[in-house]
Design a protein around this motif. Structure first.
Motif, short mmCIF file in Angstrom:
data_model
loop_
_atom_site.label_atom_id
_atom_site.label_comp_id
_atom_site.label_asym_id
_atom_site.label_seq_id
_atom_site.Cartn_x
_atom_site.Cartn_y
_atom_site.Cartn_z
N ALA A 113 0.83 -1.21 0.00
CA ALA A 113 0.00 0.00 0.00
C ALA A 113 0.87 1.26 0.00
CB ALA A 113 -0.93 -0.02 1.22
N MET A 114 2.01 1.20 0.72
CA MET A 114 2.90 2.36 0.75
C MET A 114 3.51 2.61 -0.63
SD MET A 114 4.92 1.97 4.35
CE MET A 114 4.10 0.98 5.59
N ILE A 115 3.89 1.52 -1.29
CA ILE A 115 4.46 1.66 -2.64
C ILE A 115 3.42 2.26 -3.59
CG2 ILE A 115 5.21 0.30 -4.65
CD1 ILE A 115 6.78 -1.46 -2.65
N LYS A 116 2.20 1.75 -3.49
CA LYS A 116 1.12 2.27 -4.35
C LYS A 116 0.91 3.77 -4.10
CE LYS A 116 -0.34 -1.50 -6.51
NZ LYS A 116 1.07 -1.73 -6.90
N TRP A 117 0.96 4.14 -2.80
CA TRP A 117 0.78 5.56 -2.46
C TRP A 117 1.92 6.41 -3.03
CZ3 TRP A 117 3.86 8.77 0.72
CH2 TRP A 117 3.30 10.03 0.98
N MET A 118 3.13 5.89 -2.92
CA MET A 118 4.27 6.65 -3.47
C MET A 118 4.19 6.76 -4.98
SD MET A 118 7.59 5.66 -1.12
CE MET A 118 7.26 3.92 -0.88
N GLN A 119 3.67 5.71 -5.62
CA GLN A 119 3.52 5.76 -7.07
C GLN A 119 2.41 6.73 -7.48
OE1 GLN A 119 3.16 1.51 -7.65
NE2 GLN A 119 5.26 1.33 -8.44
N ALA A 120 1.34 6.74 -6.68
CA ALA A 120 0.20 7.60 -7.03
C ALA A 120 0.49 9.07 -6.78
CB ALA A 120 -1.04 7.17 -6.24
N THR A 121 1.27 9.35 -5.73
CA THR A 121 1.39 10.76 -5.32
C THR A 121 2.82 11.30 -5.28
OG1 THR A 121 1.59 10.29 -2.96
CG2 THR A 121 -0.65 10.49 -3.84
N ASP A 126 7.37 2.68 -11.82
CA ASP A 126 6.92 1.28 -11.83
C ASP A 126 8.12 0.40 -11.48
OD1 ASP A 126 5.97 -1.21 -12.30
OD2 ASP A 126 5.35 -0.85 -14.38
N LEU A 127 7.98 -0.42 -10.47
CA LEU A 127 9.12 -1.21 -9.99
C LEU A 127 9.31 -2.50 -10.77
CD1 LEU A 127 8.47 -0.63 -6.20
CD2 LEU A 127 10.41 0.26 -7.49
N GLY A 128 8.34 -2.85 -11.64
CA GLY A 128 8.47 -4.03 -12.49
C GLY A 128 8.74 -5.28 -11.66
N GLU A 129 9.69 -6.08 -12.13
CA GLU A 129 9.96 -7.35 -11.44
C GLU A 129 10.63 -7.13 -10.07
OE1 GLU A 129 13.98 -8.16 -14.13
OE2 GLU A 129 11.98 -8.89 -14.72
N ASN A 130 11.16 -5.91 -9.87
CA ASN A 130 11.78 -5.62 -8.58
C ASN A 130 10.75 -5.50 -7.45
OD1 ASN A 130 14.43 -5.66 -9.37
ND2 ASN A 130 14.47 -3.48 -9.90
N GLU A 131 9.48 -5.27 -7.82
CA GLU A 131 8.48 -5.05 -6.77
C GLU A 131 8.37 -6.27 -5.86
OE1 GLU A 131 4.83 -2.74 -7.44
OE2 GLU A 131 3.73 -4.43 -6.56
N ALA A 132 8.35 -7.46 -6.46
CA ALA A 132 8.22 -8.68 -5.66
C ALA A 132 9.45 -8.86 -4.76
CB ALA A 132 8.05 -9.89 -6.57
N ILE A 133 10.64 -8.56 -5.30
CA ILE A 133 11.87 -8.69 -4.50
C ILE A 133 11.80 -7.75 -3.30
CG2 ILE A 133 14.39 -8.34 -4.55
CD1 ILE A 133 14.25 -8.91 -7.60
N ILE A 134 11.37 -6.51 -3.58
CA ILE A 134 11.30 -5.49 -2.53
C ILE A 134 10.27 -5.86 -1.46
CG2 ILE A 134 10.61 -3.08 -2.09
CD1 ILE A 134 11.91 -2.43 -4.87
#
Lengths: 164, 395
Positions: A113-121, A126-134
């Motif tokens: 949710a924090m990542i989504k918030w940072m992306q939205a605002t 887009d973190l791509g395949e790194n999102e799952a790693i993170i």
């Protein structure tokens, strides 16, 4: 007689000047040595070649900066040096300090949710395949801990209170 | 940069722009912030967020070097701030005219006022919430009270002219967004027009008789005592008079909002069910002695601290040494002015040797007290006004 006296004075003067020069030289050396002891490490640290700030794109592999780990933590960021920390470091600390991660705790969903918030605002890419790693890294290493409605007082250093 | 390091940075000229020195990047090492006491606890160095340990808030007015720092973005470079050329613009759809004032013009044209005003971060106390709330994990030290000098916001707004449809004001400052994107604002919040029009709502340039500390908004800021400090814009350059609730950065949910109706811990709350925080709740802090004091059984323990209640006055402060089972009243001073924190003190005699916690509990003028446990959980961890506690050993 007069001439002799003048010669003596000149000799004394030049001796005096040499002494002052030697004394100054000595003081400079002492100051240099002291400075080295005081600031040498810092100067060496700053003079070291270092990697450029890396703004990772989704396809970029982890950067090869100087990765020193002490007590299980990445010395550069303070992140727990577990699998995935370099991806976290290169993506997250491009904008904010790693302290914003290390002081927080959340579930995988909470971090997402924090990542989504940072992306939205906040302009996070887009973190791509790194999102799952993170997310795996954050959920494993910075998960919530069970505490009650009020925890015992922490880190109290006891001291004798001087009262008159 | 050298000021952040607390030491002169040798070869600073060769240091690449935009990089953090290794001494600062090692996030767990402490360093002095520019103009700040080295004993502040730095929670975050980008953006800078630092809080004051309770025993360092013992002064009646918080000194500039001990005043907490809550930044949402990156402050303007100190060397780029020139108070002689600094301007403040008044605009917005509900302003009759657009005006621009230099700092000197503000000081000349309007009557200056000084008020002691309490500023507390909305997230002060976030650290205790469970499930944890995201953001800087403030414990108790994102609060301070100082004597601010400036002109009344009301006088300046009226000089530009306020249309009858005005409902809110918003601010803009010279701090930049963390991402470096110049199109983005780090923070641009505000208050309803009624709060803006209060006597104590200031456009301030001085704090405790000195120019504002750099990290607290030098050379110009808004000060709205008793409201979340995020409403008190720093490095102030523009104020807009709005005919709707201001919609700048960090005005929208979930920032600085709590559920309109109470929720169970961990609940996901829809944005439209989150309401803007206005006045801060009643709260107190024991500033003497420092937690951990050890005394003999034959000694009396003096305690003191401050209490505040947002828009309200504090009516009473009590202490307990038995975890809230019984309470004794403290001596409580009247506030220097509305929205100033109030000082309390007491002397405590302990019944026998052992471990104690001294708890303080303030009650506001309408009878609302601080909770002993955490108040209602909210997604962003705002408004924790639970009783402050210190540990005492009697030997």
């Amino acid at each position: 007689m007069m001439e002799n006296k003048q010669n003596d004075r000149q000799l004394l003067d030049s001796l005096y000047r040499s002494l002052v020069f030697l004394l100054n030289f000595f003081v400079v050396i002492v100051v240099c040595i002291l400075s080295y002891f005081l600031f040498g490490d810092h100067i060496a640290e700053w003079m070291k070649p270092r990697a450029k700030t890396v703004v990772a794109s989704t396809s970029k592999p982890e950067s090869a900066t100087e990765d020193r780990v002490e007590n299980g933590k990445d010395l550069m960021s303070g992140l727990i040096a577990a699998s995935g920390y370099k991806t976290v470091r290169s993506n997250c600390t491009a904008c904010h300090s790693a302290q914003l991660i290390t002081q927080n705790r959340a579930s995988r969903d909470g971090w997402k949710a924090m990542i989504k918030w940072m992306q939205a605002t906040q302009g996070l890419w887009d973190l791509g395949e790194n999102e799952a790693i993170i997310l795996d890294y954050l959920a494993a290493n910075y998960a919530p801990q069970e505490v009650g409605r009020r925890a015992p007082l922490e880190e109290v250093e006891y001291y004798i209170l001087e009262l008159e | 940069m050298s000021m952040a390091l607390g030491a002169e940075m040798v070869y600073a000229a060769f240091f690449p722009e935009g990089m953090i020195p290794a001494a600062l990047a090692h996030s767990e090492e402490s360093f002095a912030l520019p103009g700040k006491n080295a004993n502040l606890v730095v929670l975050n160095d980008r953006p800078i967020n630092a809080e004051t340990p309770p025993h360092l808030l013992d002064d009646k007015l918080t000194p500039g070097d001990l005043f907490f720092v809550r930044n949402n973005g990156i402050p303007p470079e100190q060397k780029d701030i020139d108070p002689t050329t600094w301007t403040l613009e008044i605009g917005g759809e509900s302003a009759r005219t657009k005006k621009v004032y230099t700092l000197a013009e503000l000081k000349q044209r309007f009557t200056p006022y000084t008020y002691q005003l309490t500023l507390e971060c909305g997230g002060n106390g976030r650290k205790e919430f469970n499930p944890p709330a995201k953001g800087n994990q403030w414990s108790t030290g994102a609060v301070g009270c100082a004597a601010f000098t400036g002109v009344r916001l009301r006088d300046v707004l009226n000089d530009a002219g306020v249309q009858s449809d005005a409902v809110y004001i918003g601010y803009y400052g010279k701090d930049s967004h963390l991402s470096g994107d110049p199109a983005k604002q780090a923070i641009s919040r505000g208050v309803p027009i009624e709060k803006a029009m209060q006597d104590e709502s200031l456009i301030a340039w001085n704090m405790n008789g000195q120019p504002l500390p750099y990290l607290n908004g030098y050379p110009l800021r808004l000060v709205f005592g008793g409201w979340p400090a995020s409403t008190s814009g720093k490095w102030l350059s523009k104020i807009v008079i709005r005919n709707q609730v201001h919609d700048g950065a960090k005005m929208k949910a979930p920032s600085y909002r709590v559920p309109c109706n109470p929720v169970a811990p961990g609940t996901k709350v829809a944005d439209e069910d989150m309401c803007i925080i206005e006045s801060m709740p009643v709260k107190s802090l024991i500033t003497y002695p420092k937690s951990g004091a050890t005394i003999r059984l034959d000694q009396e323990l003096p305690i003191r601290g401050h209490a505040w209640a947002g828009e309200r006055k504090v009516q009473q402060v009590a202490y307990s040494v038995d975890f809230g089972a019984s309470w004794q009243n403290c001596v409580l001073e009247a506030p220097a002015n509305r929205l100033a924190w109030q000082h309390f003190r007491a002397k405590i005699k302990f019944p026998k040797k052992g471990y104690y916690e001294v708890w303080a509990k303030a009650t506001d003028e309408v009878g609302i007290s601080q909770p002993m446990l955490l108040p209602g959980w909210n997604p962003k961890g705002y408004l924790n006004n639970a009783c402050h506690r210190i540990a005492i050993k009697v030997v």
